[in-house]
Scaffold this motif. Structure first.
Motif, PDB file in Angstrom:
ATOM      1  N   ASN A 173     -14.000  28.513 -21.854  1.00 50.11           N
ATOM      2  CA  ASN A 173     -13.202  27.977 -22.942  1.00 50.11           C
ATOM      3  C   ASN A 173     -11.730  28.005 -22.530  1.00 50.11           C
ATOM      4  OD1 ASN A 173     -11.764  27.588 -25.307  1.00 50.11           O
ATOM      5  ND2 ASN A 173     -13.215  28.725 -26.551  1.00 50.11           N
ATOM      6  N   HIS A 192      -7.445  28.168 -16.493  1.00 48.16           N
ATOM      7  CA  HIS A 192      -6.783  27.187 -15.627  1.00 48.16           C
ATOM      8  C   HIS A 192      -5.877  27.859 -14.604  1.00 48.16           C
ATOM      9  CE1 HIS A 192      -3.699  27.841 -18.732  1.00 48.16           C
ATOM     10  NE2 HIS A 192      -2.852  27.559 -17.789  1.00 48.16           N
ATOM     11  N   PRO A 226     -19.294  21.819 -22.386  1.00 51.40           N
ATOM     12  CA  PRO A 226     -20.092  22.865 -21.730  1.00 51.40           C
ATOM     13  C   PRO A 226     -19.714  24.279 -22.176  1.00 51.40           C
ATOM     14  CG  PRO A 226     -19.352  21.261 -20.119  1.00 51.40           C
ATOM     15  CD  PRO A 226     -18.690  20.904 -21.417  1.00 51.40           C
ATOM     16  N   TYR A 227     -18.442  24.536 -22.540  1.00 51.63           N
ATOM     17  CA  TYR A 227     -18.126  25.926 -22.873  1.00 51.63           C
ATOM     18  C   TYR A 227     -18.721  26.338 -24.205  1.00 51.63           C
ATOM     19  CZ  TYR A 227     -14.016  23.690 -25.060  1.00 51.63           C
ATOM     20  OH  TYR A 227     -13.190  22.883 -25.777  1.00 51.63           O
ATOM     21  N   GLU A 242     -21.730  25.176 -25.166  1.00 53.46           N
ATOM     22  CA  GLU A 242     -23.120  25.426 -24.765  1.00 53.46           C
ATOM     23  C   GLU A 242     -23.221  26.799 -24.099  1.00 53.46           C
ATOM     24  OE1 GLU A 242     -24.942  23.266 -21.497  1.00 53.46           O
ATOM     25  OE2 GLU A 242     -26.724  22.965 -22.726  1.00 53.46           O
ATOM     26  N   MET A 243     -22.199  27.129 -23.293  1.00 53.25           N
ATOM     27  CA  MET A 243     -22.168  28.435 -22.634  1.00 53.25           C
ATOM     28  C   MET A 243     -22.196  29.548 -23.688  1.00 53.25           C
ATOM     29  SD  MET A 243     -22.077  29.719 -19.573  1.00 53.25           S
ATOM     30  CE  MET A 243     -22.686  31.372 -19.697  1.00 53.25           C
ATOM     31  N   ALA A 244     -21.412  29.374 -24.759  1.00 54.44           N
ATOM     32  CA  ALA A 244     -21.397  30.381 -25.822  1.00 54.44           C
ATOM     33  C   ALA A 244     -22.785  30.529 -26.432  1.00 54.44           C
ATOM     34  CB  ALA A 244     -20.373  29.999 -26.884  1.00 54.44           C
ATOM     35  N   ARG A 256     -20.088  31.497 -34.783  1.00 49.30           N
ATOM     36  CA  ARG A 256     -19.205  31.986 -33.731  1.00 49.30           C
ATOM     37  C   ARG A 256     -18.880  30.855 -32.744  1.00 49.30           C
ATOM     38  NH1 ARG A 256     -18.373  37.347 -31.606  1.00 49.30           N
ATOM     39  NH2 ARG A 256     -17.270  37.136 -29.634  1.00 49.30           N
ATOM     40  N   ARG A 272     -15.027  30.265 -33.104  1.00 53.26           N
ATOM     41  CA  ARG A 272     -14.311  30.899 -32.002  1.00 53.26           C
ATOM     42  C   ARG A 272     -14.061  29.956 -30.841  1.00 53.26           C
ATOM     43  NH1 ARG A 272     -14.685  36.324 -30.975  1.00 53.26           N
ATOM     44  NH2 ARG A 272     -14.213  37.563 -32.810  1.00 53.26           N
ATOM     45  N   HIS A 273     -15.057  29.105 -30.543  1.00 53.93           N
ATOM     46  CA  HIS A 273     -14.957  28.325 -29.313  1.00 53.93           C
ATOM     47  C   HIS A 273     -14.560  26.872 -29.538  1.00 53.93           C
ATOM     48  CE1 HIS A 273     -16.321  31.427 -26.545  1.00 53.93           C
ATOM     49  NE2 HIS A 273     -17.101  31.830 -27.522  1.00 53.93           N
ATOM     50  N   PRO A 310     -10.623  26.257 -32.071  1.00 46.99           N
ATOM     51  CA  PRO A 310      -9.294  26.400 -31.464  1.00 46.99           C
ATOM     52  C   PRO A 310      -8.952  25.251 -30.513  1.00 46.99           C
ATOM     53  CG  PRO A 310     -10.483  28.468 -31.332  1.00 46.99           C
ATOM     54  CD  PRO A 310     -11.449  27.438 -31.811  1.00 46.99           C
ATOM     55  N   ASN A 311      -9.969  24.650 -29.922  1.00 54.27           N
ATOM     56  CA  ASN A 311      -9.705  23.550 -29.004  1.00 54.27           C
ATOM     57  C   ASN A 311      -9.635  22.207 -29.712  1.00 54.27           C
ATOM     58  OD1 ASN A 311      -9.691  24.810 -26.254  1.00 54.27           O
ATOM     59  ND2 ASN A 311     -11.599  25.622 -27.067  1.00 54.27           N
ATOM     60  N   PRO A 338      -3.301  26.206 -24.233  1.00 58.42           N
ATOM     61  CA  PRO A 338      -2.931  27.330 -23.370  1.00 58.42           C
ATOM     62  C   PRO A 338      -2.393  26.871 -22.016  1.00 58.42           C
ATOM     63  CG  PRO A 338      -5.295  27.097 -23.480  1.00 58.42           C
ATOM     64  CD  PRO A 338      -4.733  26.141 -24.470  1.00 58.42           C
ATOM     65  N   ARG A 339      -2.747  25.674 -21.596  1.00 58.50           N
ATOM     66  CA  ARG A 339      -2.226  25.174 -20.331  1.00 58.50           C
ATOM     67  C   ARG A 339      -0.721  24.993 -20.404  1.00 58.50           C
ATOM     68  NH1 ARG A 339      -6.342  22.907 -17.005  1.00 58.50           N
ATOM     69  NH2 ARG A 339      -8.276  23.119 -18.146  1.00 58.50           N
ATOM     70  N   ARG A 344       1.125  26.770 -22.724  1.00 62.61           N
ATOM     71  CA  ARG A 344       1.727  28.036 -23.126  1.00 62.61           C
ATOM     72  C   ARG A 344       1.885  28.985 -21.952  1.00 62.61           C
ATOM     73  NH1 ARG A 344      -1.458  31.074 -26.368  1.00 62.61           N
ATOM     74  NH2 ARG A 344      -2.917  29.397 -26.806  1.00 62.61           N
ATOM     75  N   HIS A 345       0.926  28.924 -20.996  1.00 65.61           N
ATOM     76  CA  HIS A 345       0.926  29.954 -19.949  1.00 65.61           C
ATOM     77  C   HIS A 345       1.068  29.343 -18.573  1.00 65.61           C
ATOM     78  CE1 HIS A 345      -0.151  33.081 -22.767  1.00 65.61           C
ATOM     79  NE2 HIS A 345      -0.875  32.164 -23.339  1.00 65.61           N
TER      80      HIS A 345
END
Lengths: 554, 319
Positions: A107, A156, B217-218, B220-222, B231, B235-236, B239-240, B315-316, B318-319
């Motif tokens: 994520n 990332h 996919p993320y 599905e990963m969850a 959740r 959670r996943h 936010p996106n 986040p890309r 932000r960080h």
């Protein structure tokens, strides 16, 4: 195997509902067992059902699919009889999953640590500090750099190979009995793949866990699996120990798979080499890059001082990892990404660096075939229309001439003429790539720039495309610039090879002697990293640690 | 530039773009209103006016000066808070607008308070249980609300709640708002009507944005980590999906200030939209221009806010 199997699958059938509402069987009655601590590989081409079977071991089917019959037992639990809530209780604790592309499976908006220890939070396995400590130990066991702090980063901020190992840590945090690896190294570069495979192998051995390893790559599977199950069309073709399958494949399909692996040495172009003849393509001191141009130089410089000559009727391979500038080179030659310095000579005549300034005839002579036929072919246009456009554009043909020529072109790429009325979406991957090639041929080019054209295809299909390229070369006296990350593909079709690293050509050598003569450190690392069809290859592989440190992004 | 500064740089850039847009729009608003048919002086003096009187009034109002000069004069006034004087009743435009704007903002605020949480939960819920009865019910309802014109909703509401049942007052403004319950009663019908109009789009966009991230996919990963459905979504996926959702909400809410003329008319609610329509009918240029600028500012600030949320949620950056 005397102990009771950990996993036992009996008569498993899985059905899917197509978009049109038709029901089809995609898994047609599959039986197999996995002993505790054993690693079993599921191998087959795309569409063979290997991922579907692997996911069903977790009680999960993708949208539109459904387990329609049979039983899957994991230890004492019957997964097929459970409801969704009970199944989710097993996921992560009894059986866990390492995805194909970790880059997509993390994520993007959460820190890595939070995702790695999520399983322990969901199933309330241990308090958070303990989980974090365990995660750090796993990071260390997986040979990740900065194990203490790497978890504080966002996905990332770490490399692809690191993410793939982090995803293994994520799968192992709940101490599962079975781990499912879904093509976990397919998206990685070969030099990165080695380290990831080693890390997987060592943690699996240490933990004594059983595994299912899904892959289409026999050489990779040979390094890690105890047993191989060969699948095709949703049915098991052959089961055997890894050594058996490699040495004495019984089923014709397995033999075909192995044959596609055999390197077919490329016989050098029969045309006698005349040193005084003008090369069909000559590149002198080429620089190219992307981004806003300032003072005549783009912000992001990719290609640096590339030089080479390609003689008529010969093939030049370009190899290197992702990010090495291979595709940019093809794009700069085609003029799609105009080079900002340097010369491109076509048949001795200097070309404008930008596509927009070249004459129609110059454009016609060099055609490009892109990696993904899916994105290169307009899904809303029929094959006839797709192929007809270059015929009209370059040759001004009327509709009757175009139709006749389209049929000819389809015949050249060994496709039936009736296909011209279809849409790209109705064709298979191999057929689409042939259309993609026919589109380039429609212009009647002298040089074809092939950008990873077999990378997205299954081994057997890719081998057929390579054969087609060779036939076309004989018939039409073409020259190819062949870009690939797959060394055996390059070996089988090219006369000469350029090795690229970070935008520079580090070495140029004849393809046939590539593995023997390579002298540059990076070329040697790259060549030695290609997995071999030998179960002891990975264990016996010794790479100079200095080379690894210097050139690999592990 | 250090990576941590990038989002602030991007936000500053967005604010800059918003300001430039505002200047361009003010230019467009000023000259578009100039193009309205009819001469202000003639309209003010009536048909019997002598040409001399008209010319005198034009001179006195400064209408003979070149357009660009009048624009600059108006723009400088605008920037310093002076909205000009109404042509029609010689009152400062600021005074005319302020009360109306407060009314409009109050209505918009109450509607936002109710509509946004309800719309978001319905949209997220529909995405979470995609294909279920609940999802289909929400889809059918939103589509029917989108296709029914708002005057119909408003009129029906008045007919049912005020005329037949007599539960709610038909007019909101001027009703007794001394207590909470009285205020709720007074605002209920306009808020319901507006809520219907703005929620439908928000629900649909939220559902689409969340479903798009659920298919990644993320998520599905969850699922394969054993996460529950809620959740996975909260959670996943959510936010996106914040960026597109914020944009959908901003677009819908921007309608609440300028686009509510029908609701204001039916419930006889004195807001800015109604003021502007009145101003158009009397050729009161300073008032029209000010109203248009207010609509534009509210729209721009909502969109800019949504952009900023999208930047901060990534986040890309932000960080």
């Amino acid at each position: 195997m005397t102990a009771a199997p950990l996993v036992s699958v009996r008569g498993l059938t899985i059905g899917a509902t197509t978009d049109a509402g038709r029901k089809v069987k995609i898994i047609k009655g599959v039986d197999f067992d996995i002993a505790p601590g054993e690693i079993v590989a599921l191998i087959g081409e795309s569409g063979s059902g290997k991922t579907t079977i692997a996911l069903s071991l977790m009680g999960h089917t993708r949208t539109g699919c459904e387990i329609t019959g049979g039983t899957i037992r994991l230890g004492d639990d019957d997964i097929t009889a459970m409801d969704e809530r009970a199944r989710s209780g097993l996921r992560g604790t009894a059986v866990s999953y390492v995805p194909q592309s970790a880059a997509a499976a993390f994520n993007p908006s959460q820190r890595i640590m939070q995702q790695v220890i999520e399983i322990s939070a969901i199933h309330k396995l241990m308090p958070r500090p303990e989980a974090e400590k365990k995660a750090v130990e796993l990071f260390r066991a997986l040979a990740l750099p900065d194990p203490e702090t790497i978890g504080h980063r966002y996905p990332h901020q770490v490399s692809g190979g690191q993410l793939q190992r982090l995803s293994a840590a994520m799968a192992l945090i709940g101490d599962p009995q079975l781990v499912i690896f879904d093509e976990p190294t397919t998206a990685l570069d070969v030099t990165t793949q080695i380290e990831v495979l080693r890390a997987f192998k060592s943690v699996m051995e240490k933990g004594g866990m059983a595994g299912v390893y899904v892959s289409h790559d026999l050489a990779v599977v040979a390094q890690i699996a105890d047993r191989i199950i060969v699948l095709k069309g949703g049915e098991i073709q052959e089961v055997g120990t890894t050594q058996q399958i490699l040495d004495a494949p019984a089923h014709p399909y397995t033999q075909e798979l192995l044959a596609a692996f055999e390197p077919v040495p490329h016989e050098l172009a029969q045309i006698e080499h005349r040193p005084h003849e003008r090369p069909i393509l000559e590149i002198q001191h080429l620089y190219a890059g992307y981004g806003p141009v300032r003072n005549g130089e783009p912000q992001l410089k990719i290609l640096k001082d590339v030089n080479f000559k390609l003689q008529r009727g010969r093939n030049l391979g370009v190899i290197g990892e992702s990010g090495s500038g291979k595709s940019t080179l093809a794009r700069a030659i085609a003029g799609i990404v105009p080079a900002y310095r340097g010369n491109i000579l076509f048949d001795g005549r200097e070309q404008h660096l930008s596509l927009a300034d070249r004459s129609k005839d110059d454009l016609r002579r060099a055609q490009m075939v892109f990696q993904l036929a899916d994105t290169a072919l307009n899904p809303a246009q029929s094959i006839e229309k797709i192929l007809g456009r270059p015929l009209y554009f370059y040759h001004g043909m009327n509709s009757r001439q175009r139709e006749a020529r389209v049929i000819e072109l389809l015949d050249m790429v060994r496709l039936p003429a009736a296909l011209r009325h279809r849409l790209p979406g109705e064709l298979s991957g191999g057929q689409k790539q042939r259309i993609n090639l026919a589109r380039a041929l429609a212009a009647e080019p002298e040089l074809i720039l092939c950008d990873e054209i077999t990378s997205a295809l299954d081994t057997v299909v890719a081998a057929a495309i390579l054969d087609l390229l060779k036939e076309l070369q004989r018939e039409l006296n073409l020259s190819y610039l062949f870009i690939s990350h797959d060394l055996s593909t390059v070996e089988s079709i090219c006369d000469d090879v350029l090795v690229m690293y970070k935008g520079e050509v580090v070495e140029a050598l004849p393809a046939a002697q590539m593995s023997r003569d390579a002298s540059h450190g990076y070329s040697r690392l790259l060549i030695s990293s290609v997995p071999q069809l030998d179960t002891g290859w990975l264990a016996g592989l010794e790479q100079d640690p200095e080379l690894v440190a210097a050139f690999s992004d592990r | 530039m250090p990576a941590s500064l990038t989002p602030y740089f991007l936000i500053a850039q967005r604010l800059g773009v918003a300001l430039i847009t505002l200047v361009i729009v003010s230019f467009a608003v000023f000259f578009a209103t100039e193009l309205l048919p009819g001469d202000v002086a003639e309209i003010l003096l009536g048909q019997a006016a002598t040409p001399e009187a008209v010319a005198g009034l034009r001179e006195a109002m400064g209408l003979n000066q070149p357009g660009i000069y009048r624009f600059l004069h108006w723009f400088v006034g605008l920037a310093s808070g002076d909205l000009g004087t109404s042509y029609v009743n010689n009152m400062p435009v600021a005074d005319l607008i302020s009360g109306r704007l407060a009314n409009s903002l109050k209505l918009a605020g109450v509607t936002t308070l109710f509509a946004v949480p309800i719309a978001l939960s319905l949209g997220i819920g529909a995405a979470m249980w995609r294909g279920s009865i609940f999802d289909r019910l929400v889809s059918v309802l939103t589509i029917s609300v989108i296709s029914v014109p708002e005057f119909m909703v408003a009129t029906l509401a008045v007919l049912i709640f005020a005329v037949w049942l007599g539960w709610l007052p038909a007019l909101s403004y001027g009703a007794d708002v001394g207590s909470w319950s009285a205020m709720l009663k007074a605002y209920a019908m306009p808020v319901i009507t507006l809520g219907f109009v703005v929620s439908a789009q928000m629900i649909r966009m939220t559902r689409a944005a969340v479903i798009e991230t659920i298919n990644t996919p993320y998520v599905e990963m969850a699922l394969l980590k054993g996460a529950s459905r809620s959740r996975m979504v909260l959670r996943h996926a959510l936010p996106n999906a914040l960026g597109p959702i914020a944009n959908a909400v901003a677009l819908s809410l921007s309608y609440l200030v300028g686009g509510v003329i029908i609701v204001e008319t039916i419930f006889n609610y004195p807001g800015v939209a109604k003021l502007m329509v009145d101003a158009v009918s009397t050729r009161d240029l300073p008032l029209i221009q000010s109203c248009a600028m207010i609509f534009c500012i509210s729209y721009l600030s909502l969109i800019t806010l949504a952009d900023m949320i999208a930047i901060l949620a990534n986040p890309r950056l932000r960080h």
